[in-house]
Enzyme design. Structure first.
Site, PDB file in Angstrom:
ATOM      1  CD  GLU B 104      -1.695  -2.446   1.343  1.00  0.00           C
ATOM      2  OE1 GLU B 104      -0.561  -2.662   1.842  1.00  0.00           O
ATOM      3  OE2 GLU B 104      -2.485  -3.360   1.063  1.00  0.00           O
ATOM      4  CG  HIS B 174     -11.935  -8.085   5.545  1.00  0.00           C
ATOM      5  ND1 HIS B 174     -11.382  -8.912   6.474  1.00  0.00           N
ATOM      6  CD2 HIS B 174     -11.205  -8.244   4.405  1.00  0.00           C
ATOM      7  CE1 HIS B 174     -10.367  -9.564   5.940  1.00  0.00           C
ATOM      8  NE2 HIS B 174     -10.236  -9.179   4.690  1.00  0.00           N
TER       9      HIS B 174
END
Lengths: 506, 369
Positions: B104, B174
């Site tokens: 990321e 999540h």
């Protein structure tokens, strides 16, 4: 072939567990990436219900079967990890895909090799761990010996007299700039400074090997690159004094230079953050089919940052024309490289990412020039990143906030400052060619000194940027919350003028 | 993190059962939306599509209208794990739509460099829960790029898209709503759409905005929310909140998926004779205080609701600002109905969430204060 079944089996195995429509969609697409990832992370089930010879095993070993087989026993005796890891439990789902076409280029063509993504991998009978290092350290390219003579047989990029003299002059200018700004900080005239002493060859020679269209993403010890590109002494002084002519509008500490005109991205203090930017910039140049590359500089300490890994890996995968230039000067503030990493320096790491690299004597201007010149050529024409590791030494303190004699011996500093000084070594070579004289030397030094003192006086007298600039450039336009805060601040300044500096115009 | 990502698939197989309980069916189409800024020559058609399709349309348009636009991130090449990038690589080629390594901070850093060269870098972080390795790049680099250079350089072409929020079965990694972290960073814009039509218009506006934008997509709504979305190119204004339901007794404010919960609470409250005014903030920074202020001055009461933990959430900022501005008009303390101050829990998700009945209770106690 069975190995490929591990993967296919895994995919179907997941599908079998009743996934949502969304996940099912992924699977129907048979994403190779997802399958690869999953295969790496999860213990693989046995691919084929009827295994022949698994490519994971030696050709001589009988086919592994469930239960107590010779293969299992042999492997256990040898201390391998569990055979079940490779043979696994049988999977009904996996058994159904025996005849499917293999994907990912993963085909075991014979018992001695496997075509794995990335190429053929041979199997061997010996259990050889890769060594932690090579027997000898990676050697270091140099052109000039310690006395400034070209080493016999050395191959380097020719430099004309004009270029050679310009390089020398700029190295001297950088050295004088450092001396005088450092003094100015000591006198309390600027708040901070950071010298490039000992790294003048890296600064100037690398810059000289680039073209102006190349994009520079610096750390903070490369002001010489900017100097080479035409940033004037006045412009340097304006930034260090944070006056209204500072392009950064007085917002950053001294030495955080930047210039759009000169394709030199503004310095930011965080370490190695500019490396991934360089990959993005290089990718853009490549998309535009420009005859240019990006170059980014960083120190030995910076190679420990995640951004170093991210950038090298991205650059390799994206085939971005970027030069990663590491100034390995031995010290990250007070941390020596022995406490920074255990690899043979930095250049070796390029190979693990699939990046070509070179180690170069950072105190040899001709070697640095030649290496960067060649690196640039390869980066652009072949569309690939190049890693350059320059061995050098930070002769100065980390910054004006540091006293490096507290953590390193003075004679070590002295040795590098005198015996290994890149400027005097290069001067010997230039002077040996009859391109430079003592008279020119003293003329240059006194001229630069005079210009710089003049620049400092001008910069010091120049007003600071106005309070209004505190609020601009946060966004392209000033949003309402900042308009409100500006008004409030102005009211406060009116009420308590003594709280605020008098040299910042309101 | 690698293990966590492998688990995403597992998580998705466990489609939550309590979604039905909450009744977050879909955001119905129809009236209520603002007039879109139509691009000249645009067609007039509209189709009912879900949110990921609306995002996909926006990305198609972004790439089609600007040859310097790029879309990239983990797994975007085959269409993305949420299908938002479907068809893009085929149409625009692998040079402009591509997978990146699983990193990321690399995605964000690469995107900043690309944007700083005058491109529109549209980066995807696969889940907002995984944005933190990119935090330094976003906070210290993207947000300050223009300011620190005195506008010599900017990375305004950067947009980071990332799915956020609860999905019924996402557990710790999540489900998170990390918007407040980014709302503390001058130089960024933070945008969160509530529906497909909003998603398309706001995403196109974010991509074309000359400032770096973090665009959070409510992943629960990717498939569940369906509404008529104009097929043409249109943008919705940033930093403008929208009153999506008029009322007189209390102002409710939220963003993203939480709007659906608030909307149902409004409807139930109406049955009890309480008239709620509902505001979608849309852009969290820089935010539209004026619209919220005007509403609260009218109703005298405010309730803020978000999925993120209550402490230090963006709701706190709204409560403080509105208290400052509307103190004399407020008839009750500002109510906050938010996530709990726990990590986002799997089995306990129904307990953690700022549900309709929690909102309804808070409406009642605020109105009866």
């Amino acid at each position: 072939m069975p190995a490929c079944h591990h993967w296919r089996g895994l995919e179907l195995g997941r599908a079998e567990h009743g996934v949502s429509d969304m996940a099912a969609l992924w699977l129907s697409r048979a994403s190779t990436q997802l399958a690869r990832r999953a295969a790496r992370r999860l213990p693989a089930g046995r691919g084929s219900g009827e295994p022949t010879t698994s490519p994971w095993f030696l050709g001589a070993v009988p086919p592994p079967a469930l239960g107590s087989t010779a293969a299992v026993e042999t492997s256990r005796r040898r201390g391998f990890c569990s055979v079940r890891r490779f043979a696994g439990e049988s999977s009904a789902a996996a058994a159904t895909v025996v005849d499917e076409e293999p994907e990912n280029g993963f085909v075991a063509s014979d018992q001695q090799a496997v075509h794995f993504p990335g190429g053929k991998v041979s199997f061997v009978a010996e259990m050889n761990f890769l060594p932690d290092s090579m027997k000898e350290r990676i050697n270091c390219y140099r052109v000039l010996d310690d006395d400034g003579r070209t080493i016999s047989g050395s191959r380097f990029q020719e430099v004309s007299k004009e270029l050679a003299v310009k390089m020398y002059s700029e190295m001297v200018t950088l050295q004088i700039m450092d001396t005088i700004f450092y003094e100015a900080q000591r006198q309390g005239r600027i708040s901070f400074y950071l010298t490039s002493n000992g790294e003048e060859a890296i600064n100037i020679a690398s810059a000289a090997a680039l073209s102006m269209d190349d994009i520079v993403l610096p750390q903070y010890r490369e002001p010489g690159v900017l100097l080479w590109r035409g940033f004037t002494l006045q412009e340097f002084a304006n930034q260090c004094f944070g006056n209204k002519l500072d392009y950064g509008k007085g917002r950053q500490m001294p030495i955080h230079y930047g210039s759009n005109r000169l394709n030199y991205f503004t310095v930011s203090s965080p370490i190695a953050t500019q490396l991934p930017h360089a990959v993005g910039a290089a990718y853009s140049l490549k998309m535009d089919k420009k005859d240019a590359c990006a170059i980014t500089y960083f120190g030995d300490g910076g190679t420990s940052e995640g951004d170093f890994h991210a950038a090298l890996n991205f650059a390799a995968v994206m085939e971005a024309p970027v030069i990663f230039f590491c100034r390995n000067n031995g010290w990250a503030i007070s941390t020596p490289t022995t406490e920074q990493f255990r690899s043979d320096g930095v250049v070796i790491r390029g190979q693990a990412y699939g990046i070509r690299g070179i180690r170069v004597d950072g105190n040899d201007a001709l070697a640095v020039y030649s290496a960067v010149h060649a690196a640039r050529e390869m980066a652009i024409t072949e569309g690939r990143p190049i890693l350059v590791e320059a061995l050098t030494y930070r002769v100065g303190h980390h910054s004006t906030s540091d006293d490096s004699t507290k953590y390193r011996p003075v004679d070590e500093i002295e040795h590098w400052r005198t015996a290994r000084d890149p400027i005097s070594r290069y001067r010997k070579w230039v002077q040996g060619n009859d391109w430079w004289s003592d008279a020119e030397e003293s003329e240059l030094r006194s001229r630069v000194r005079k210009e710089l003192l003049q620049a400092i006086q001008v910069a010091e007298r120049m007003p600071k940027p106005p309070v209004a600039d505190l609020f601009t450039d946060v966004y392209d336009k000033i949003p309402s919350n900042l308009c409100e805060q500006e008004q409030l601040l102005r009211d406060t300044i009116m009420k308590h003028p003594a709280d605020y500096p008098t040299d910042v115009p309101v | 993190m690698a293990a966590a990502k492998a688990l995403r698939e597992v998580a998705r197989t466990r489609r939550g059962s309590w979604a039905a309980v909450v009744g977050r069916r879909c955001l119905s189409s129809g009236s209520g939306g603002p007039a879109a800024e139509r691009k000249e020559g645009g067609g007039g058609g509209a189709k009912a599509v879900n949110l990921f399709t609306a995002v996909n349309q926006a990305l198609h348009i972004a790439l089609d209208t600007d040859p310097r636009a790029f879309v990239f991130g983990e797994d975007v090449g085959f269409g993305g794990v949420f299908r938002c990038t479907t068809g893009l690589a085929d149409r625009f080629g692998k040079n402009r739509v591509f997978n990146t390594p699983l990193c990321e901070q690399g995605i964000a850093g690469f995107a900043i460099g690309l944007a700083a060269m005058g491109n529109r870098a549209i980066a995807e972080i696969q889940f907002a829960d995984y944005i933190f390795p990119a935090f330094d790049q976003i906070v210290n680099e993207a947000a300050k790029f223009r300011y620190r250079s005195g506008n010599e350089f900017n990375c305004g072409g950067l947009t980071i898209r990332t799915p956020y929020g609860a999905v019924g079965h996402g557990g710790h990694y999540h489900s998170q709503s990390p918007e407040a972290f980014f709302c503390h960073v001058p130089g960024l814009k933070v945008v969160i759409p509530r529906s497909p039509r909003e998603a398309k218009g706001l995403l196109l506006a974010s991509i074309r905005d000359p400032n770096p934008v973090v665009f959070f997509e409510p992943k629960w709504l990717y498939r569940l929310a369906v509404e008529e979305v104009p097929e043409e190119d249109y943008m919705l204004p940033l930093s403008e909140a929208e009153v999506i339901r008029k009322g007189s007794d209390i102002t409710l404010i939220g963003w993203g998926a939480q709007l659906a919960v608030l909307k149902e609470a409004c409807e139930d409250a109406a049955k009890d004779g309480v008239s709620c005014e509902l505001i979608d903030l849309k852009t969290l920074i820089p935010w539209d205080k004026e619209t919220v202020e005007a509403s609260v001055k009218k109703t005298g009461k405010l309730l803020v609701s978000h999925e993120a933990p209550i402490t230090g959430g963006f709701g706190a900022e709204i409560a403080a600002s509105i208290t400052e501005r509307c103190f004399q008009r407020l008839e009750a303390p500002v109510a906050r109905v938010c996530g709990l101050d726990t990590p986002f829990p799997l089995v306990y998700e129904p307990f953690y969430m700022p549900t309709k009945n929690k909102v309804l209770d808070a409406i009642k106690s605020t109105v009866n204060y």
